[in-house]
Design an enzyme around this catalytic site. Structure first.
Site, PDB file in Angstrom:
ATOM      1  CB  ILE A   1     -22.172 -70.689 -12.258  1.00 60.50           C
ATOM      2  CG1 ILE A   1     -21.155 -70.035 -13.209  1.00 60.50           C
ATOM      3  CG2 ILE A   1     -21.695 -70.566 -10.820  1.00 60.50           C
ATOM      4  CD1 ILE A   1     -20.896 -68.576 -12.932  1.00 60.50           C
TER       5      ILE A   1
ATOM      6  CG  HIS B   1     -15.608 -59.620 -11.201  1.00 63.53           C
ATOM      7  ND1 HIS B   1     -14.485 -60.391 -11.030  1.00 63.53           N
ATOM      8  CD2 HIS B   1     -16.369 -60.244 -12.116  1.00 63.53           C
ATOM      9  CE1 HIS B   1     -14.579 -61.447 -11.819  1.00 63.53           C
ATOM     10  NE2 HIS B   1     -15.707 -61.401 -12.476  1.00 63.53           N
TER      11      HIS B   1
HETATM   12  O1  TXD Z   1     -16.871 -63.784 -10.801  1.00 56.52           O
HETATM   13  C1  TXD Z   1     -18.018 -63.582 -11.214  1.00 56.52           C
HETATM   14  N1  TXD Z   1     -18.931 -63.003 -10.436  1.00 56.52           N
HETATM   15  C2  TXD Z   1     -18.383 -64.005 -12.629  1.00 56.52           C
HETATM   16  C3  TXD Z   1     -19.891 -64.090 -12.799  1.00 56.52           C
HETATM   17  C4  TXD Z   1     -17.702 -65.224 -13.084  1.00 56.52           C
HETATM   18  C5  TXD Z   1     -18.228 -65.946 -14.138  1.00 56.52           C
HETATM   19  C6  TXD Z   1     -19.618 -65.768 -14.645  1.00 56.52           C
HETATM   20  N2  TXD Z   1     -20.271 -64.591 -14.136  1.00 56.52           N
HETATM   21  C7  TXD Z   1     -21.710 -64.415 -14.381  1.00 56.52           C
HETATM   22  O2  TXD Z   1     -22.509 -65.393 -13.723  1.00 56.52           O
HETATM   23  C8  TXD Z   1     -22.125 -64.500 -15.814  1.00 56.52           C
HETATM   24  O3  TXD Z   1     -21.746 -63.346 -16.534  1.00 56.52           O
HETATM   25  C9  TXD Z   1     -23.618 -64.619 -15.666  1.00 56.52           C
HETATM   26  O4  TXD Z   1     -24.183 -63.359 -15.436  1.00 56.52           O
HETATM   27  C10 TXD Z   1     -23.765 -65.463 -14.397  1.00 56.52           C
HETATM   28  C11 TXD Z   1     -24.118 -66.906 -14.655  1.00 56.52           C
HETATM   29  O5  TXD Z   1     -23.164 -67.494 -15.455  1.00 56.52           O
HETATM   30  P1  TXD Z   1     -23.482 -68.951 -16.102  1.00 56.52           P
HETATM   31  O6  TXD Z   1     -22.283 -69.339 -16.895  1.00 56.52           O
HETATM   32  O7  TXD Z   1     -24.017 -69.872 -15.057  1.00 56.52           O
HETATM   33  O8  TXD Z   1     -24.652 -68.576 -17.112  1.00 56.52           O
HETATM   34  P2  TXD Z   1     -25.735 -69.586 -17.757  1.00 56.52           P
HETATM   35  O9  TXD Z   1     -25.133 -70.941 -17.936  1.00 56.52           O
HETATM   36  O10 TXD Z   1     -26.313 -68.855 -18.910  1.00 56.52           O
HETATM   37  O11 TXD Z   1     -26.847 -69.704 -16.603  1.00 56.52           O
HETATM   38  C12 TXD Z   1     -27.664 -68.640 -16.291  1.00 56.52           C
HETATM   39  C13 TXD Z   1     -29.020 -69.260 -15.948  1.00 56.52           C
HETATM   40  C14 TXD Z   1     -29.696 -69.900 -17.171  1.00 56.52           C
HETATM   41  O12 TXD Z   1     -29.999 -71.248 -16.885  1.00 56.52           O
HETATM   42  C15 TXD Z   1     -30.959 -69.076 -17.371  1.00 56.52           C
HETATM   43  O13 TXD Z   1     -32.077 -69.819 -17.794  1.00 56.52           O
HETATM   44  C16 TXD Z   1     -31.177 -68.562 -15.960  1.00 56.52           C
HETATM   45  O14 TXD Z   1     -29.880 -68.215 -15.492  1.00 56.52           O
HETATM   46  N3  TXD Z   1     -32.038 -67.381 -15.906  1.00 56.52           N
HETATM   47  C17 TXD Z   1     -32.857 -67.152 -14.876  1.00 56.52           C
HETATM   48  N4  TXD Z   1     -33.046 -67.854 -13.739  1.00 56.52           N
HETATM   49  C18 TXD Z   1     -33.950 -67.320 -12.883  1.00 56.52           C
HETATM   50  N5  TXD Z   1     -34.655 -66.181 -13.106  1.00 56.52           N
HETATM   51  C19 TXD Z   1     -34.472 -65.480 -14.254  1.00 56.52           C
HETATM   52  N6  TXD Z   1     -35.171 -64.334 -14.490  1.00 56.52           N
HETATM   53  C20 TXD Z   1     -33.526 -65.957 -15.201  1.00 56.52           C
HETATM   54  N7  TXD Z   1     -33.109 -65.505 -16.414  1.00 56.52           N
HETATM   55  C21 TXD Z   1     -32.194 -66.401 -16.824  1.00 56.52           C
END
Ligand code: TXD
Length: 319
Positions: A14, A176
């Site tokens: 995302i 949600h």
């Molecule tokens: O409608 C909605 N709200 C939902 C939300 C719709 C779809 C996805 N939904 C949730 O968004 C999903 O269940 C996840 O909890 C988030 C992010 O989804 P995404 O598909 O972007 O997940 P990714 O590709 O795994 O990206 C998460 C990133 C990844 O690069 C990790 O390294 C990073 O988060 N990450 C962090 N960044 C900063 N700080 C910390 N602590 C951290 N831990 C992991």
């Protein structure tokens, strides 16, 4: 006037899509932040190289240091783990709650004046926890869910009635997930409420009920298809619509997970309700008359959110 600054906490599926959309719309300069070294920097460099092709001016950088989000006008949080098939909701809760604590502290220290849009799941709990950890005003922290859920509902209705998605307006309330409340009576095609379209013979109650059910399961349907993660194009587009409403003071009425204190009979909770988003953040909670069914469904959703928050408080005693 200096460009706005958009910080994206989480540079995953995302986060990367958010950065691309924000750049294409020239919403401002963009900082991609992640804990994984190289990912935000690599995606920022790759996206910067879209600029000459797509013709957008935006400074896009990647960072692993919260200091680089200083002064952000908008922060969109996707940090955490996405749900995988077989992962329970509470597994996701435990992992992502710890992430929200780190993110909240990072925001508090570096960008306390930002408008924060939380996307991380389980959304209704994570947005509440992020607000608690960051200490920002309640009207400057909001959750993205309803814009995505209503987009899914609109897409299915546009298919059902074979009409342009431009003429479909839908209305969802509540949490949600399984307890979300698509409100059929307030969903329209060019102003004609869906119940009237059923009476006109353009669909049937059964088919609309199936669409409501499919909307509720919209996230899970994509998780099952992708197998390696969850939806990210429409979630990113939805987050950008909310960011744009704030940055351009659009006064949009959007379904978001917002802090309610008394509206809809709910207190001290984040729940999916229609809100006005403008330069002041969440400027208004729109309280509509609900019929008994919608009231009951919203109550079920509120109870589910409360249960999630109790689970959060069990995990982190500081909440
Ligand atoms: O409608 C909605 N709200 C939902 C939300 C719709 C779809 C996805 N939904 C949730 O968004 C999903 O269940 C996840 O909890 C988030 C992010 O989804 P995404 O598909 O972007 O997940 P990714 O590709 O795994 O990206 C998460 C990133 C990844 O690069 C990790 O390294 C990073 O988060 N990450 C962090 N960044 C900063 N700080 C910390 N602590 C951290 N831990 C992991």
């Amino acid at each position: 006037m200096a460009r706005k600054k958009i910080a994206l906490i989480g540079a995953g599926n995302i986060g990367g899509t958010l950065a691309h959309l924000a750049a294409q719309k020239e919403l401002g300069d963009i900082v991609l932040f992640d804990v994984v070294e190289g990912v935000p920097q690599g995606k920022a460099l790759d996206l910067s190289q879209c600029g000459p092709v797509e013709g957008f001016d935006a400074k896009i950088t990647g960072s692993n240091d919260y200091a680089d989000i200083a002064g952000a006008d908008v922060i969109i949080v996707t940090a955490g783990v996405a749900r995988k098939p077989g992962m329970s909701r509470d597994d996701l809760l435990g992992i992502n709650l710890k992430v929200m604590k780190a993110v909240g502290e990072g925001i508090k220290a570096n960008a306390p004046d930002a408008f924060v849009i939380c996307i991380t799941n389980p959304l209704d709990a994570m947005v509440w926890a992020l607000r608690e950890f960051s200490g920002l005003p309640h009207n400057k922290v909001v959750g993205m869910a309803g814009v995505l859920d209503s987009a899914r509902f609109s897409h299915f209705l546009a298919e059902e009635f074979n009409v342009s998605i431009r003429d479909v307006n839908t209305f969802v309330l509540g949490g949600h997930g399984d307890t979300m409340v698509p409100v059929v009576e307030y969903s329209t095609v060019n102003g004609i409420p869906v119940p009237d379209l059923i009476k006109m013979g353009l669909s049937t109650q059964e088919r609309i009920d199936d669409i409501v059910k499919r909307t509720r399961g919209g996230g899970g349907e994509i998780v099952a298809l992708l197998k390696t993660g969850s939806a990210f194009y429409a979630p990113a587009a939805s987050g950008i619509a909310m960011a744009e409403a704030y940055l351009n003071d659009q006064k949009r009425i959007l379904p978001c997970a917002a802090y309610v204190s008394g509206e809809y009979g709910v207190n001290d909770l984040y729940v999916g309700v229609p809100v006005m988003i403008g330069a002041g953040g969440v400027e208004k909670i729109v309280e509509i008359e609900l019929d008994d069914t919608a009231k009951q469904n919203l109550q079920v959703s509120v109870e589910a959110v409360k249960e999630l928050l109790d689970a959060c408080k069990q995990i982190d005693g500081s909440l």
